[in-house]
Structures are given as structure tokens and as C-alpha cells.
Design an enzyme around this catalytic site. Sequence first.
Site, PDB file in Angstrom:
ATOM      1  N   SER A 128       0.837  -1.208   0.000  1.00 41.13           N
ATOM      2  CA  SER A 128       0.000   0.000   0.000  1.00 41.13           C
ATOM      3  C   SER A 128       0.871   1.258   0.000  1.00 41.13           C
ATOM      4  CB  SER A 128      -0.953   0.005   1.204  1.00 41.13           C
ATOM      5  OG  SER A 128      -0.225  -0.069   2.414  1.00 41.13           O
ATOM      6  N   LYS A 129       1.842   1.310   0.915  1.00 35.34           N
ATOM      7  CA  LYS A 129       2.693   2.501   0.994  1.00 35.34           C
ATOM      8  C   LYS A 129       3.691   2.540  -0.163  1.00 35.34           C
ATOM      9  CE  LYS A 129       2.285   2.352   6.018  1.00 35.34           C
ATOM     10  NZ  LYS A 129       1.683   0.994   6.003  1.00 35.34           N
ATOM     11  N   GLU A 147      11.283  -6.596   1.305  1.00 36.15           N
ATOM     12  CA  GLU A 147      10.370  -7.390   2.134  1.00 36.15           C
ATOM     13  C   GLU A 147      11.104  -8.616   2.651  1.00 36.15           C
ATOM     14  OE1 GLU A 147       7.758  -8.953   4.433  1.00 36.15           O
ATOM     15  OE2 GLU A 147       7.470  -6.945   3.592  1.00 36.15           O
ATOM     16  N   CYS A 245       2.169   0.902  13.535  1.00 33.16           N
ATOM     17  CA  CYS A 245       0.753   0.931  13.918  1.00 33.16           C
ATOM     18  C   CYS A 245       0.630   0.503  15.378  1.00 33.16           C
ATOM     19  CB  CYS A 245      -0.104   0.072  12.991  1.00 33.16           C
ATOM     20  SG  CYS A 245       0.470  -1.619  12.792  1.00 33.16           S
TER      21      CYS A 245
END
EC number: 2.1.1.178
Length: 474
Positions: A128-129, A147, A245
Site C-alpha cells: 500500500s505505501k 520485504e 501501527c
Amino acid sequence: MAHFNQNFLDSIERELPSHLTMDDFIAYSNKPLRLSIRVNTLKISVDSFIELMTTKGWQFDPIPWCSEGFWISNNVEIQLGNTIEHLQGLFYIQEASSMLPPTALFEGKTADITADTRVLDMASAPGSKTTQIAGLMENKGLLVANEYSASRVKVLHANISRMGVSNCALTHFDARVFGEYLFETFDSILLDAPCSGEGTIRKDPDALKNWDNNENKGIVDTQKALIESAFLALKVGGSLVYSTCALSRQENQDVCHHLKSVFGDAVEFMSLSTLFPHADKACTKEGFLHVWPQIYDSEGFFVAKINKLTAVERQQEEPRKQKNFPFTPVKAKQIAELESYFKDTFGITLPKDAEIMQRDLEYWLFPKAITPLIGKMRFQRIGIKLADALKKGYKVRHEAILALPSPSMINLNDEQAREYLMGRDISLAERIKPQGEVIVSYANVSLGVAKHLGNKLKNNLPRDLVKDKIALYP
């Protein structure tokens, strides 16, 4: 209902700023998240997307910190991930607060991005980012997307391809290696660090059922090692955004202060209090954004922006060069042939600020800014695959069609686009002269390649992308 244990509630009570209340925290944590999406400006303008989807019943509420982001509602019960617009990469389903880190990273800087700009996303999947960053970069420069999880690299690549990203190089490492392998290489770095995930409770009510603060120490040690690596890999004058988060101070502010304790005056904390209207409501005294769920009716999130003011000492010697790089630059004659093939067949002009490379019979388009990094680190995948060589001529690759704009496409209606994405051929109302390979599109954005046989379009969608079900609006 979210499952809180008392230890977690006690820790939140200690952390919560005085102007916020526990009652509001618990109430908002038990509310479902508002559905939010980000328009992919690599493929469609925000205005055109709003016009397209308003006719399908969507209502848009702008997200204040992301000009491409919206909370949406519609009157139609439909699986957004199975819609034509999602599958062709017109939008990304992304939680609103997770749009904050890329916005902070590029605040006031998008005009400075050139073919030589290098950006690192240290923990990228599912993308997403990463795809938001690529959109802000307008596919210019180089975006290294790392990743650690092998299975998640495949998901990351699928999303990058779907969104038409062409300036990306994928890596698969523990991100602690970047400070060693690519010392002072990047203009901007995003470290969206692995964390305890306390802010995601609205998405996953069971996320904190067995929360234990003592288990977070290992996570914090990893975060500190990662932020040190990021700072080492950052150029002098560059910017680093650290985000999680998580809600606890130990995973957020304390990690940033740890960085300052290691590198001293080279570290400058940048205030994000004016990043968007009312950003100050979530700001800490250092200028970090500590977003609690009740402030903006979103997930919990933390974002810090850090500048590198002076050079720092390299911690380790430069590693040995990696050999056996399997790509070679393409000769001028073949470049001319490929340019002619793309131009004559599809109306596509290959970009001049990229380099065409060859591996066996495959032709690839690499971002030019990757060249000085080759041999310093192993890359899983660089740029996009353009075409394969045939006995006579070339065969275009699907990802090239998704990433390179063309003025020459056959636009399909809703039903035809659905048939195409389900792998079916499309009958034509009138028989005309066969035209060979053509790009088919929906809403004037490419879907893929078909072979025009005169009376039908023969489907050339890669088999692994064929869908069993496509959701159509009534």
C-alpha cells in the site's frame, strides 16, 4: 467487540495524552473502521476517478492528509476487490492512517524528484505505501522495495504490477543489512517497522486478546536496529520517516530518541504539526504524529520524520562486490527495434530516462538510478519486463502494458471488460480487417493485450490473472 485485557488498558491509560479520554479510546476501538481507498494517479486522475465512480453510487469524503485518499460509501453491496476498477489498478484499498507516512516523507519534495532520486521502503509488503510512494514519484527515479518474508514478496510484486509501477527494484532481506550494503545511498527512506500492532484493533478485534507488554521487548530491539540501519543508508540532507501501527511510547518515541542517542547532532526531528489541517491535535512535543483512534476516527498510528544533518561513520567495511549479474545492456540496433515494435504496434513511446537490459531472450526496462547499485546488493527483480524475443520480432509482456501509457486502445464496456478479466474472448459487432495485437482498456486505462482477429478479440490475459468472478455494479 474488541477484546481488551486489563494490562493493555492500564498501559494505554499511562500513555494517553491528557486531552484524550479512555472512554473515547474504548468507544472508537469498538467502532468498525470507515472504508477508505487511495486513487492510483499513475493510471487515472483523481477527478476522473471520482467522476467514474460517482455514476456507480460512490460517495467521497476526502482524507485530509492524502490528496488521493478518500473515505467512501456506496449504496451497493459489492466486493470492491473483485471490481474491474480494482483489478486494473485504478485504486488501492488502504486504511486512511497508513497513508500518512508517504505523505510525511515527501512533504514539499515531490517537485525535486528526478531520474537520479533514490528512495527505500524497508518493509514493503503488501504494497500500500510502496505504491503510494511510486505514485508520488510519478514512476521517476528508483524505489527499492524490501520485504523480509518470501511469501509476501509475491504479493508485493503482484500489487506493484497491478498498479503500473515501473521504477521499482525488489529486495528480500532482513532490512538491518541496508546500512552496511548501501551506506548513505538514499535521498528518502520509509521504515514502517514491524510492531505489536496495537493500533489495528478496529480491523482485528482479537489483535490484543493476549497482549503482554513483556513480549514487546524483542520487537523494540528489532525496531532500534532497523532505524539505525535506515539512518546509515540515508544520504546527508536526506529524510527518514519511521512509522508503526503501535500505540506505546516504547515502540515509537523511545525508538526515535534511541537513534538520537546513537548519532547525536546528525539527527534532527522534524515537526509534522502543519502536515495537514489539525495535525497538531495528534502531535507530541517532539513534533511526531501519535494518532489515537478517536482523533481522526481511524486506526492508531505513529509517524516521525527525521533529517540527517551531517555524515556519520560507516559501521562496517563495504561488503565485497556481488558477481554474476545476469543482465547486459542492449545494443543500439535492438533498442531501435524494440522502440519501433512498441510504437508501431501499441503507440507506446519507451521512456528515455530508463535503460533497456537483456537476460537471455528477455528484455527489461530498468530505472537508470539502479546502475551504481548493481553488484552492491542482490535484487530479486528490477523494473519491468518489456518483451520476449521471438524467431521473428517480439512478444510484449503484460506488466509493460499496465505500466506504459498508450494513446491507442480499444475501449471495452463493463460487460466486455468483465469477460476479458475472466479470460474469455470478446465478440465484435462488425467484422473488420484483423489488426493483430491490440491493447484493450476500460475507462481509457489499459486492461491488457488481445489479438484482433476481425470478428473477435482473442484473449491474451496471463492465465494466472484470470478471475472466476468479477463484481459488476447494477
